[in-house]
Design a protein around this motif. Structure first.
Motif, PDB file in Angstrom:
ATOM      1  N   TRP A   1       0.845  -1.189   0.000  1.00 48.38           N
ATOM      2  CA  TRP A   1       0.000   0.000   0.000  1.00 48.38           C
ATOM      3  C   TRP A   1       0.886   1.245   0.000  1.00 48.38           C
ATOM      4  O   TRP A   1       1.878   1.299   0.696  1.00 48.38           O
TER       5      TRP A   1
ATOM      6  N   ARG B   1      -1.856  10.140   2.480  1.00 49.50           N
ATOM      7  CA  ARG B   1      -2.081  11.206   3.454  1.00 49.50           C
ATOM      8  C   ARG B   1      -1.715  10.691   4.827  1.00 49.50           C
ATOM      9  O   ARG B   1      -2.008   9.541   5.160  1.00 49.50           O
TER      10      ARG B   1
ATOM     11  N   ASP C   1      -5.669  10.292  10.698  1.00 53.61           N
ATOM     12  CA  ASP C   1      -6.160   9.260   9.788  1.00 53.61           C
ATOM     13  C   ASP C   1      -5.209   9.172   8.602  1.00 53.61           C
ATOM     14  O   ASP C   1      -4.633  10.174   8.186  1.00 53.61           O
TER      15      ASP C   1
ATOM     16  N   ARG D   1      -4.715   7.953   4.535  1.00 56.73           N
ATOM     17  CA  ARG D   1      -5.334   7.500   3.296  1.00 56.73           C
ATOM     18  C   ARG D   1      -4.276   6.675   2.594  1.00 56.73           C
ATOM     19  O   ARG D   1      -3.169   7.158   2.356  1.00 56.73           O
TER      20      ARG D   1
ATOM     21  N   LYS E   1      -3.371   3.625  -0.561  1.00 58.72           N
ATOM     22  CA  LYS E   1      -3.827   3.119  -1.861  1.00 58.72           C
ATOM     23  C   LYS E   1      -3.166   1.781  -2.126  1.00 58.72           C
ATOM     24  O   LYS E   1      -1.947   1.645  -2.019  1.00 58.72           O
TER      25      LYS E   1
ATOM     26  N   GLN F   1      -8.496   3.048  -2.811  1.00 57.41           N
ATOM     27  CA  GLN F   1      -8.058   3.890  -1.700  1.00 57.41           C
ATOM     28  C   GLN F   1      -8.974   3.689  -0.504  1.00 57.41           C
ATOM     29  O   GLN F   1     -10.186   3.576  -0.660  1.00 57.41           O
ATOM     30  N   VAL F   2      -8.384   3.649   0.689  1.00 56.66           N
ATOM     31  CA  VAL F   2      -9.144   3.529   1.931  1.00 56.66           C
ATOM     32  C   VAL F   2      -8.582   4.485   2.968  1.00 56.66           C
ATOM     33  O   VAL F   2      -7.418   4.867   2.916  1.00 56.66           O
ATOM     34  N   TRP F   3      -9.438   4.887   3.892  1.00 58.14           N
ATOM     35  CA  TRP F   3      -9.045   5.713   5.036  1.00 58.14           C
ATOM     36  C   TRP F   3      -9.020   4.820   6.269  1.00 58.14           C
ATOM     37  O   TRP F   3      -9.969   4.068   6.517  1.00 58.14           O
TER      38      TRP F   3
END
Length: 72
Positions: A24, A28, A32, A34, A36, A43-45
């Motif tokens: 991954w 960000r 939290d 972010r 990918k 993409q996930v948070w």
């Protein structure tokens, strides 16, 4: 103490994504994250705590960008 992770770093997580990828890219950082998937670009948070707990290895690290206004 939080891990030193920067935007652009690629990390390997414990569990694989449904597409089959383990790697991954961090997009960000903060409270939290972010991230990918490098295999399918999904993409996930996730909260910082969750990401740090799931990391098994840092695959590649990007040098942090220095802020020129923060010179001493």
């Amino acid at each position: 103490m939080p891990m030193q992770l920067n935007v652009g770093d690629v990390v390997k997580l414990k569990k694989k994504h449904p597409c089959g990828g383990y790697d991954w890219e961090i997009l960000r950082v903060g409270a939290d994250f972010r991230i990918k998937c490098t295999t399918c670009d999904r993409q996930v948070w996730l909260p910082r705590r969750e990401v740090e707990r799931r990391i098994t290895k840092i695959v590649s690290q990007v040098e942090p960008i220095e802020d020129p206004s923060n010179k001493e």
